[in-house]
Design a protein around this motif. Structure first.
Motif, short mmCIF file in Angstrom:
data_model
loop_
_atom_site.label_atom_id
_atom_site.label_comp_id
_atom_site.label_asym_id
_atom_site.label_seq_id
_atom_site.Cartn_x
_atom_site.Cartn_y
_atom_site.Cartn_z
N GLY A 46 0.83 -1.19 0.00
CA GLY A 46 0.00 0.00 0.00
C GLY A 46 0.87 1.24 0.00
O GLY A 46 2.06 1.19 0.35
N PRO A 47 0.33 2.41 -0.39
CA PRO A 47 1.14 3.60 -0.59
C PRO A 47 1.85 4.10 0.67
O PRO A 47 3.00 4.54 0.61
N ALA A 48 1.18 4.06 1.81
CA ALA A 48 1.80 4.57 3.04
C ALA A 48 2.97 3.69 3.46
O ALA A 48 4.04 4.19 3.81
N ARG A 49 2.78 2.37 3.43
CA ARG A 49 3.87 1.47 3.80
C ARG A 49 4.99 1.51 2.77
O ARG A 49 6.17 1.38 3.13
N ASP A 50 4.65 1.67 1.50
CA ASP A 50 5.68 1.80 0.47
C ASP A 50 6.58 3.00 0.78
O ASP A 50 7.81 2.90 0.73
N ALA A 51 5.96 4.14 1.09
CA ALA A 51 6.72 5.34 1.39
C ALA A 51 7.55 5.17 2.65
O ALA A 51 8.71 5.59 2.71
N ALA A 52 6.97 4.54 3.67
CA ALA A 52 7.71 4.31 4.92
C ALA A 52 8.90 3.38 4.70
O ALA A 52 9.98 3.57 5.27
N THR A 53 8.70 2.36 3.86
CA THR A 53 9.79 1.43 3.58
C THR A 53 10.92 2.12 2.82
O THR A 53 12.10 1.92 3.13
N ILE A 54 10.56 2.94 1.83
CA ILE A 54 11.57 3.70 1.09
C ILE A 54 12.35 4.61 2.04
O ILE A 54 13.58 4.69 1.99
N PHE A 55 11.62 5.30 2.91
CA PHE A 55 12.25 6.18 3.89
C PHE A 55 13.23 5.38 4.74
O PHE A 55 14.40 5.76 4.92
N ASP A 56 12.75 4.29 5.29
CA ASP A 56 13.55 3.48 6.22
C ASP A 56 14.78 2.89 5.55
O ASP A 56 15.86 2.82 6.16
N GLU A 57 14.64 2.46 4.30
CA GLU A 57 15.71 1.73 3.64
C GLU A 57 16.67 2.62 2.84
O GLU A 57 17.88 2.36 2.82
N ASN A 58 16.15 3.65 2.18
CA ASN A 58 16.99 4.31 1.17
C ASN A 58 16.99 5.84 1.24
O ASN A 58 17.44 6.49 0.31
N ALA A 59 16.51 6.41 2.33
CA ALA A 59 16.39 7.86 2.39
C ALA A 59 17.71 8.53 2.77
O ALA A 59 18.53 7.99 3.51
N ALA A 60 17.86 9.73 2.24
CA ALA A 60 18.85 10.69 2.73
C ALA A 60 18.11 11.99 2.99
O ALA A 60 17.05 12.24 2.39
N LEU A 61 18.64 12.80 3.87
CA LEU A 61 17.98 14.05 4.25
C LEU A 61 18.82 15.21 3.77
O LEU A 61 20.02 15.28 4.06
N LEU A 62 18.20 16.10 3.01
CA LEU A 62 18.87 17.33 2.60
C LEU A 62 18.33 18.44 3.50
O LEU A 62 17.18 18.85 3.37
N VAL A 63 19.18 18.90 4.42
CA VAL A 63 18.80 20.01 5.29
C VAL A 63 19.34 21.28 4.66
O VAL A 63 20.55 21.42 4.47
N VAL A 64 18.45 22.20 4.32
CA VAL A 64 18.85 23.44 3.66
C VAL A 64 18.31 24.63 4.43
O VAL A 64 17.32 24.53 5.16
N ALA A 65 18.96 25.77 4.24
CA ALA A 65 18.54 27.00 4.90
C ALA A 65 17.13 27.37 4.44
O ALA A 65 16.80 27.28 3.25
N ASP A 66 16.31 27.78 5.40
CA ASP A 66 14.92 28.13 5.11
C ASP A 66 14.85 29.59 4.65
O ASP A 66 14.37 30.48 5.35
N ASP A 67 15.35 29.80 3.44
CA ASP A 67 15.30 31.12 2.83
C ASP A 67 15.21 30.93 1.32
O ASP A 67 15.15 29.80 0.83
N ALA A 68 15.19 32.02 0.58
CA ALA A 68 15.00 31.93 -0.86
C ALA A 68 16.09 31.11 -1.53
O ALA A 68 15.82 30.28 -2.41
N ASP A 69 17.36 31.31 -1.11
CA ASP A 69 18.45 30.55 -1.72
C ASP A 69 18.34 29.06 -1.41
O ASP A 69 18.60 28.22 -2.27
N GLY A 70 18.00 28.73 -0.16
CA GLY A 70 17.86 27.33 0.21
C GLY A 70 16.75 26.65 -0.57
O GLY A 70 16.90 25.52 -1.04
N ARG A 71 15.63 27.34 -0.73
CA ARG A 71 14.52 26.76 -1.47
C ARG A 71 14.85 26.63 -2.96
O ARG A 71 14.42 25.69 -3.62
N MET A 72 15.66 27.56 -3.47
CA MET A 72 16.07 27.47 -4.86
C MET A 72 16.97 26.25 -5.07
O MET A 72 16.87 25.55 -6.08
#
Length: 248
Positions: free
Chosen positions: A101-127
């Motif tokens: 199902g879609p929710a478990r698919d997304a959770a599995t992807i997160f758990d197995e293969n995710a990386a986190l991009l933490v960017v500054a919360d401003d115009a440049d970061g969003r760009m």
């Protein structure tokens, strides 16, 4: 994951992991102490995530895949607890079945293969984040190279992703989730940043429906500073840094 690994006491792996989990007071979503147990103790016919959610016991094999999973529990315990609660609830409602199902698919992807991009919360970061979503690799990873470190950071999360990177190949691609942070985040120490990420992610997962559309691909060895030889030819390899598919 290196700080979590460095804090492990000497001794057998499961005992070391359990000592570290107990020292941190880790629990599952029911408040039961988190323990790492041999895979053989998972009862027949019981789903892995359901067992963790019901007992706090994490079946663990003697391999890198499960070892990295344990290190993620020690590093991002709130997020792992929320992911497990989500999956356990879905299993309780729908059973295991042939399709997650879609929710478990997304959770599995997160758990197995995710990386986190933490960017500054401003115009440049969003760009920068939008350039990544658009597969504008030259803008995101070359032109904005100097932003990585002081204004943008990539954190590994998926334990299968970490296992792949033991034998690195340029084609290894993570599912990236973007997290926006104010400028103070980048001035704090590792533990403060890790704690902030874990708290924010767990809150987001509790408040928002998790879907696969929330991820964007990133060939992780293209992250500035993560691989030698990141020259023009490296980023020009369209078999790795692929253009975004046009929507029909």
């Amino acid at each position: 994951m290196r700080p979590a690994h460095a804090r492990l006491p000497d001794g057998p792996v499961l005992a070391a992991l359990n000592a570290a989990a107990a020292a941190q007071g880790l629990t599952n979503s029911r408040g039961q102490p988190l323990r790492f147990i041999p895979q053989s103790e998972l009862p027949a016919g019981v789903a892995y995530e359901a067992h963790i959610g019901a007992t706090g016991c994490v079946p663990t094999r003697e391999n890198l895949h499960d070892f990295f999973n344990a290190l993620v529990w020690l590093t991002f315990p709130r997020t792992k607890r929320q992911l497990n609660a989500l999956q356990a609830a879905q299993i309780a409602r729908d059973g295991v079945g042939k399709s997650r199902g879609p929710a478990r698919d997304a959770a599995t992807i997160f758990d197995e293969n995710a990386a986190l991009l933490v960017v500054a919360d401003d115009a440049d970061g969003r760009m920068l984040a939008e350039s990544l979503r658009a597969h504008d690799w030259q803008q995101a990873l070359v032109a904005r190279r100097a932003d990585f470190g002081p204004r943008a950071q990539v954190w590994s999360f998926g334990h299968a992703l970490m296992e792949k990177l033991v034998h690195p190949r340029t084609a290894i691609t993570a599912h990236v989730r973007v997290v926006y942070a104010d400028s103070r985040f980048f001035a704090t120490d590792f533990d403060a940043r890790r704690e902030w990420i874990d708290t924010v992610l767990a809150e987001e997962l509790a408040a928002q429906e998790l879907t696969t559309s929330g991820f964007t691909p990133l060939p992780v060895l293209g992250v500035p500073g993560w691989w030698d030889g990141q020259d023009a030819a490296f980023y020009a390899d369209a078999t790795v840094f692929r253009p975004k598919r046009r929507e029909s």
